[in-house]
Each structure stands twice: as structure tokens, then as C-alpha cells.
Scaffold this active site. Structure first.
Site, PDB file in Angstrom:
ATOM      1  N   ASN A 110     -16.166  27.487  22.837  1.00  0.00           N
ATOM      2  CA  ASN A 110     -16.871  28.246  24.452  1.00  0.00           C
ATOM      3  C   ASN A 110     -17.533  29.250  23.970  1.00  0.00           C
ATOM      4  O   ASN A 110     -18.777  29.317  25.086  1.00  0.00           O
ATOM      5  CB  ASN A 110     -15.371  28.081  24.611  1.00  0.00           C
ATOM      6  CG  ASN A 110     -14.529  29.493  24.524  1.00  0.00           C
ATOM      7  OD1 ASN A 110     -14.217  29.274  22.916  1.00  0.00           O
ATOM      8  ND2 ASN A 110     -14.004  29.751  25.403  1.00  0.00           N
ATOM      9  N   GLU A 159      -5.181  33.260  19.033  1.00  0.00           N
ATOM     10  CA  GLU A 159      -5.242  33.242  20.011  1.00  0.00           C
ATOM     11  C   GLU A 159      -5.706  32.257  20.826  1.00  0.00           C
ATOM     12  O   GLU A 159      -6.473  30.763  20.403  1.00  0.00           O
ATOM     13  CB  GLU A 159      -7.312  34.002  19.959  1.00  0.00           C
ATOM     14  CG  GLU A 159      -7.308  35.703  18.860  1.00  0.00           C
ATOM     15  CD  GLU A 159      -6.657  36.861  20.074  1.00  0.00           C
ATOM     16  OE1 GLU A 159      -6.318  36.286  21.586  1.00  0.00           O
ATOM     17  OE2 GLU A 159      -6.096  37.265  20.410  1.00  0.00           O
ATOM     18  N   CYS A 219     -11.781  31.580  28.000  1.00  0.00           N
ATOM     19  CA  CYS A 219     -10.537  31.568  27.550  1.00  0.00           C
ATOM     20  C   CYS A 219      -9.784  32.269  28.759  1.00  0.00           C
ATOM     21  O   CYS A 219      -8.190  32.146  29.771  1.00  0.00           O
ATOM     22  CB  CYS A 219      -9.924  31.791  26.480  1.00  0.00           C
ATOM     23  SG  CYS A 219      -9.873  33.531  26.035  1.00  0.00           S
TER      24      CYS A 219
HETATM   25  P1  NAD Z   1      -9.494  23.138  19.590  1.00  0.00           P
HETATM   26  O1  NAD Z   1      -8.205  24.247  19.437  1.00  0.00           O
HETATM   27  O2  NAD Z   1      -9.069  22.335  19.594  1.00  0.00           O
HETATM   28  O3  NAD Z   1     -10.356  23.728  18.608  1.00  0.00           O
HETATM   29  C1  NAD Z   1     -10.324  25.118  17.926  1.00  0.00           C
HETATM   30  C2  NAD Z   1     -10.499  24.510  16.389  1.00  0.00           C
HETATM   31  O4  NAD Z   1      -9.556  24.284  15.572  1.00  0.00           O
HETATM   32  C3  NAD Z   1     -11.600  23.796  15.779  1.00  0.00           C
HETATM   33  O5  NAD Z   1     -12.277  24.618  14.855  1.00  0.00           O
HETATM   34  C4  NAD Z   1     -11.041  22.953  15.148  1.00  0.00           C
HETATM   35  O6  NAD Z   1     -11.564  21.994  14.404  1.00  0.00           O
HETATM   36  C5  NAD Z   1     -10.307  23.435  14.540  1.00  0.00           C
HETATM   37  N1  NAD Z   1      -8.745  22.220  14.444  1.00  0.00           N
HETATM   38  C6  NAD Z   1      -8.187  21.627  15.348  1.00  0.00           C
HETATM   39  N2  NAD Z   1      -7.361  20.790  14.881  1.00  0.00           N
HETATM   40  C7  NAD Z   1      -7.234  21.494  13.727  1.00  0.00           C
HETATM   41  C8  NAD Z   1      -6.022  21.670  12.897  1.00  0.00           C
HETATM   42  N3  NAD Z   1      -4.941  20.064  12.821  1.00  0.00           N
HETATM   43  N4  NAD Z   1      -5.624  22.754  11.436  1.00  0.00           N
HETATM   44  C9  NAD Z   1      -6.443  23.856  11.515  1.00  0.00           C
HETATM   45  N5  NAD Z   1      -8.077  23.431  12.612  1.00  0.00           N
HETATM   46  C10 NAD Z   1      -7.566  22.415  13.616  1.00  0.00           C
HETATM   47  O7  NAD Z   1      -9.673  24.365  20.410  1.00  0.00           O
HETATM   48  P2  NAD Z   1     -11.716  24.180  21.462  1.00  0.00           P
HETATM   49  O8  NAD Z   1     -11.352  22.818  22.218  1.00  0.00           O
HETATM   50  O9  NAD Z   1     -12.138  24.264  20.513  1.00  0.00           O
HETATM   51  O10 NAD Z   1     -11.020  25.667  22.153  1.00  0.00           O
HETATM   52  C11 NAD Z   1     -10.485  25.271  23.838  1.00  0.00           C
HETATM   53  C12 NAD Z   1      -9.617  26.422  23.794  1.00  0.00           C
HETATM   54  O11 NAD Z   1      -9.519  27.359  22.826  1.00  0.00           O
HETATM   55  C13 NAD Z   1      -8.888  26.215  25.324  1.00  0.00           C
HETATM   56  O12 NAD Z   1      -7.397  26.104  25.117  1.00  0.00           O
HETATM   57  C14 NAD Z   1      -9.009  27.974  25.499  1.00  0.00           C
HETATM   58  O13 NAD Z   1      -8.826  28.765  26.440  1.00  0.00           O
HETATM   59  C15 NAD Z   1      -9.645  28.709  24.619  1.00  0.00           C
HETATM   60  N6  NAD Z   1      -9.375  29.930  24.013  1.00  0.00           N
HETATM   61  C16 NAD Z   1      -8.466  30.360  23.847  1.00  0.00           C
HETATM   62  C17 NAD Z   1      -9.712  31.890  23.406  1.00  0.00           C
HETATM   63  C18 NAD Z   1      -8.478  33.015  23.249  1.00  0.00           C
HETATM   64  O14 NAD Z   1      -8.941  34.391  22.512  1.00  0.00           O
HETATM   65  N7  NAD Z   1      -7.390  33.069  23.227  1.00  0.00           N
HETATM   66  C19 NAD Z   1     -10.435  32.283  23.173  1.00  0.00           C
HETATM   67  C20 NAD Z   1     -11.465  30.426  23.265  1.00  0.00           C
HETATM   68  C21 NAD Z   1     -10.865  29.692  23.507  1.00  0.00           C
END
Ligand code: NAD
Length: 510
Positions: free
Chosen positions: A142, A238, A272
Site C-alpha cells: 500500500n 506493524e 493502515c
Molecule cells: P500481507 O500480510 O498479505 O503481506 C505483507 C508481506 O508479507 C508481503 O511482502 C508478503 O509477500 C509477505 N508474506 C506473506 N506471507 C508470508 C509468510 N508466510 N512469511 C513471510 N512473509 C510473508 O499484507 P498486505 O496485503 O501486503 O498489506 C496490507 C496489510 O498491511 C493491511 O492489513 C494493513 O493494515 C497492513 N499494514 C500495516 C501497516 C502498519 O504500519 N501497521 C502499514 C501498512 C499496511
């Protein structure tokens, strides 16, 4: 953007036009391990540099970032579907500012700190901070630049080397980060970029890192944490949010309405810290809703490469658009009403969905209880401030929140009552852009902090140092233990620590 994992390459598409814009390799376990090894080899020479030299190199990266700001913004815009201005404000500017903050304050934050020695006057004591080693960064799509760049440079300022894996939905932005570092001619090997999906992320987590900074969904965060537990690798998490906005009857309603609309729809709601639900006290509910609907209906949605005619672009992933539709359908089924938007816009060419305002909502609806991560703004009427706080806290998340009132005392009371990692008063989302403020969540929104002093200290281990000052041949309790030690200690401790006794024996002078 969508991905295609065939032939071990990830294809990257512009989600606003559905055009193919590039591809990257989906890396194997072996390639990830080699990247970690290279970063480990570089760690001794990088960590040995004095802080000001590391800071100078990060400033060189910032110089390149400034020279190429428009290119970087365009790359982000093309791979996520957000407008160029949005990419520049919330990704490039925040990243540049963070480097300035740590370049200025990092040396002080990481300097040795003397601590009081209490009764042990013959000792000197201090804390010293040391880098950890190789840090793994896993980030989402995002804000593919800022959410990767920010932990990356922080870890490097602290003296670590980094292996990063950006999202499989925005791999070209990750590659661009590597290009910026190469152009800045920094210490070779301090940054390794690995590309791929969840499997690649999994290889990285189990590759013997000294810390993992994961930004993504709560569901994936739990899996990463479980895998990290196998090697006791510490984590910063996060995660997701369902951020509430509380509008009190004494709020500046124009500013609050403008903020609600921007806070819910910027980046198409894929934030987020997005305004995910609004609670408005009864006396101003109707007026607030009217203002919000008016402004939401004026938002211009669409995509123009590098242009400025649209406020909101497309969603980045079709799966996210499906979640938005599911939440709207669920809310309508349970009695909610759409006052603006409410439709997907395939006619615009990509994954577009209209900025949507919903009323008549309650906590039984997904739109009020689950993270939507899309352009929805559900507004709920509440009796008073107390009910608003109760509703705001009725969630498994605790990332951010905002409170709207012209009363300072009320605002600071609300700050204490809301259970979240951040509370913003008469503004929203802005705390992420303030590099001196720690950013992170409570409850299922995460563990640890990025930004600020706390964010830098996540990337070091503290070492306790105690030094004897005068060097006597022995200490009171070393061998042979004096026969009077036990009884003498009891008396001495009572005198020193038993409240009341000391005053009785040695009454303070009046
Ligand atoms: P996601 O959890 O699907 O993926 C995030 C990352 O994790 C990607 O790079 C993905 O390839 C990797 N990943 C997936 N499965 C994995 C595993 N088993 N082991 C290691 N890595 C793995 O999230 P998304 O859809 O990319 O992002 C959206 C989410 O992120 C929303 O829930 C949003 O709220 C959250 N977010 C949080 C913050 C924060 O700072 N708190 C900021 C931005 C987004």
C-alpha cells in the site's frame, strides 16, 4: 496490479490501466540465503563506521532520492494506481524527512548513557548500544516505498545490514530502492533486495536474521511471528488497523468533515491508519454527515500518468476490491444505507471503486468490525463522548485514532481513554509523517515501534556496563565472607529501605 507466478517470475501490472509494466525473479531459498550471507559479510565493516559516516551515506541516498523524486513518485504511482502527488507526499517526502531526523538526532540517541549507581557509590555504570547484525524487512504494497525505506534506513543508521523483501504486488518499487542505493555509491553490500511472494518471505524469516521488521496484515504477522519463534528471532510487527475517528459536538465540523473524507479515501482507503469508522455525537451528527456527503461526492476518481486531474486513483489489488464489495453488501444486508458512491467503476479501466459513505451502521457489520482497507467511510451516531470511546475501543485493533473537539481538556482526556498506539487531535494520519514520534500499535495492531527514538532503539541491543572506580583488593561480600555480614546487612537494609524507621531514628530537621 496483479501477479503471475509462472516461470518463477513475478509480473507487475499497473492496477489503474491493467498494463504489464515489468517483471522480477521469484527468488529461491538458496538465493535468499546467499543474500543474507552477503549482508552478514558486510556487517562488520559497516557497523564499525562511526555514526556520522553512516549518516553521511544515508544523506547521500537522500540526495539521489531528491534528484529522482519525480521518477520515484511515478514508479510508485504506476505500480499502485495512486496519484503522483499522493506518492510524493506520503512516500517520498516522509522518507526524506525521516533521514534528516536520524542524521540530526541519531548520534545522540545511540550514544552511551550514564545511569545512576544508587548506593553503590564506588561504581560507575552506563548503557551502550550495539547494532544487531542482519535485519530482515518484509513490507506490504500500500505504501511500497515509505514502509520499506523507513525501517531500511533506520536499521542502517543503527549499523545493521539489511535484506528486504517488498510486496509481490509492487516489486518494481523495491528494485528502485536498490537503484537509489547503488547510485548513491554507499558502502557496498549493506542492502540486499530479494523479490518474491510469501514463500520468499518465509525463506527470509528462517534464514538466521537478528531481527525481522514485518509490516502487513495481522493474519500474516501471526504466521511470521510463529516462524520467528523457532529461532527466537525478535520481531517488530506493524499490522492492521480499524482506526476510529471521534467527532464531538464542539468540533470544527468543516475541518472534521474534510479530514474524514481525506482520511478515509486517500490512497483509496488502503492505509493502515485510514479513518475506518467515524463516531459522531448526536447534536452534530446530521450536519456532519451532510458535509461529508457533499465533499465525498465531489472527489474526482481516475488515473492519469504523472498528472494531477484526479484526487483518488485505483485500488492496488483486485482481491482488496472484492473485500470492499463484500463489506458493503454485508452492511446493506444488515440495514445500512449508502449516501455516496457504492459502486465499482470498471469503466475507468482498472480496479476502481467509488469513495463511499455509509450510515445506519453498527458493530455487527463487517464494515465496523473488520479492517476494510478500501474507500469506505461508515459513520455512526453516538449519544455522547463516553459512548464514542466505548465504541472506539471495541475492537481487536489499536493502531491509530483521531479525536475532534475544540476543548483542549476534553481532547487530552480522550487521548488517555483510547487504547491505540497513536491519537491525533484535530487531524488524522499525520503522526506517521512526524519522524520524531514513535509509530506502532497496541493489541493485534502490532508489537514494537518504528520512527522516533524508540524506532531507532529497536535496531540495537543494549549492553550494560559497570566499572569499579577505586580498585580495592576485595569487596565486603567476597570470600571469606565476614561473620557479621548477614546480621549487619539486615540492620543496614532496614535503615536504608524501611520507610518510617529512618525517620524515627533520625527525625528530619524542621
Ligand atoms: P500481507 O500480510 O498479505 O503481506 C505483507 C508481506 O508479507 C508481503 O511482502 C508478503 O509477500 C509477505 N508474506 C506473506 N506471507 C508470508 C509468510 N508466510 N512469511 C513471510 N512473509 C510473508 O499484507 P498486505 O496485503 O501486503 O498489506 C496490507 C496489510 O498491511 C493491511 O492489513 C494493513 O493494515 C497492513 N499494514 C500495516 C501497516 C502498519 O504500519 N501497521 C502499514 C501498512 C499496511
Amino acid at each position: 496490479m496483479s501477479t503471475d507466478l509462472t516461470d518463477s517470475r513475478l509480473q507487475s501490472f499497473n492496477p489503474a490501466t491493467l498494463e504489464l509494466i515489468g517483471s522480477v525473479p521469484e527468488m529461491t531459498e538458496g538465493e535468499v540465503r546467499q543474500a543474507v550471507q552477503r549482508a552478514r559479510k558486510t556487517f562488520p565493516s559497516w557497523s564499525a563506521l562511526p555514526f556520522h559516516e553512516r549518516a553521511d551515506q544515508m544523506l547521500a541516498v537522500r540526495d539521489v532520492l531528491m534528484d529522482r523524486a519525480r521518477d520515484v513518485g511515478l514508479r510508485i504511482s504506476k505500480e499502485t494506481g495512486k496519484p503522483l502527488a499522493d506518492a510524493l507526499v506520503s512516500e517520498v517526502f516522509t522518507s526524506a524527512d525521516l533521514i534528516g531526523y536520524y542524521a540530526k538526532h541519531g548520534g545522540r540517541i545511540l550514544s552511551d548513557k550514564r545511569v545512576p549507581t544508587g548506593i553503590l557509590k564506588t561504581k560507575k555504570a552506563y548503557k551502550t548500544y550495539e547494532p544487531l547484525g542482519v535485519v530482515g524487512i518484509i513490507s506490504p504494497w500500500n505504501y511500497p516505498f515509505s514502509l520499506t525505506f523507513s525501517p531500511l534506513v533506520t536499521a542502517l543508521f543503527a549499523g545493521n545490514t539489511v535484506v528486504l523483501k517488498g510486496s509481490e504486488f509492487t516489486p518494481l518499487v523495491s528494485e528502485m530502492i536498490a537503484e537509489l542505493f547503488a547510485e548513491a555509491n554507499v558502502h557496498p553490500g549493506i542492502l540486499e533486495v530479494v523479490t518474491g511472494g510469501p514463500a520468499t518471505g518465509g525463506y527470509l524469516v528462517s534464514s538466521g536474521l537478528q531481527k525481522i521488521v514485518f509490516t502487513g496484515s495481522t493474519a500474516t504477522g501471526k504466521k511470521v511471528m510463529a516462524a520467528a519463534a523457532e529461532t527466537l528471532t525478535p520481531v517488530v510487527m506493524e499490522l492492521g488497523g480499524k482506526d476510529p475517528m471521534i467527532v464531538c459536538e464542539d468540533a470544527d465540523l468543516d475541518r472534521a468533515a474534510n479530514a474524514a473524507v481525506w482520511g478515509a479515501f486517500t490512497n483509496c482507503g488502503q492505509v493502515c491508519t485510514s479513518v475506518e469508522r467515524v463516531y459522531v455525537t448526536e447534536p452534530v451528527y446530521e450536519e456532519f454527515v451532510e458535509k461529508v456527503v457533499e465533499r465525498a461526492s465531489e472527489i474526482r476518481i481516475g488515473y492519469e500518468e504523472g498528472g494531477s486531474q484526479f484526487d483518488v486513483g485505483s485500488m492496488t489489488r483486485p482481491q482488496q476490491l472484492a473485500t470492499v464489495e463484500e463489506h458493503v453488501a454485508d452492511a446493506l444486508d444488515k440495514g445500512a444505507t449508502v449516501l455516496a458512491g457504492g459502486e465499482r467503476r470498471d469503466d475507468l479501466g482498472g480496479h476502481f471503486y467509488e469513495p463511499t459513505v455509509l450510515v445506519g451502521v453498527n458493530h455487527d457489520m463487517k464494515v465496523m468490525s473488520e479492517e476494510t482497507f478500501g474507500p469506505l467511510l461508515p459513520i455512526m451516531k453516538v449519544k455522547d463522548e463516553a459512548e464514542a470511546v466505548r465504541m472506539a475501543n471495541e475492537t481487536r485493533y489499536g493502531l491509530a485514532s483521531s479525536v475532534w473537539t475544540t476543548s483542549k481538556s476534553r481532547a487530552h482526556r480522550l487521548v488517555k481513554e483510547i487504547n491505540a498506539g497513536g491519537v491525533v487531535i484535530n487531524d488524522c494520519l499525520a503522526h506517521f509523517g512526524m519522524p520524531s514520534l514513535p509509530f506502532g500499535g497496541t493489541k493485534e495492531s502490532g508489537i514494537g515501534r518504528t520512527h522516533g527514538e524508540e524506532g531507532l532503539l529497536e535496531f540495537v541491543q543494549v549492553k550494560a556496563v559497570l566499572e569499579d572506580r577505586f580498585g580495592p583488593k576485595t569487596e565486603l561480600f567476597w570470600y571469606p565472607v565476614p561473620p557479621w555480614l548477614a546480621s549487619g546487612l539486615v540492620t543496614a537494609m532496614r535503615l536504608m529501605y524501611r520507610r518510617g524507621l529512618k525517620n524515627k531514628l533520625f527525625p528530619p530537621r524542621r
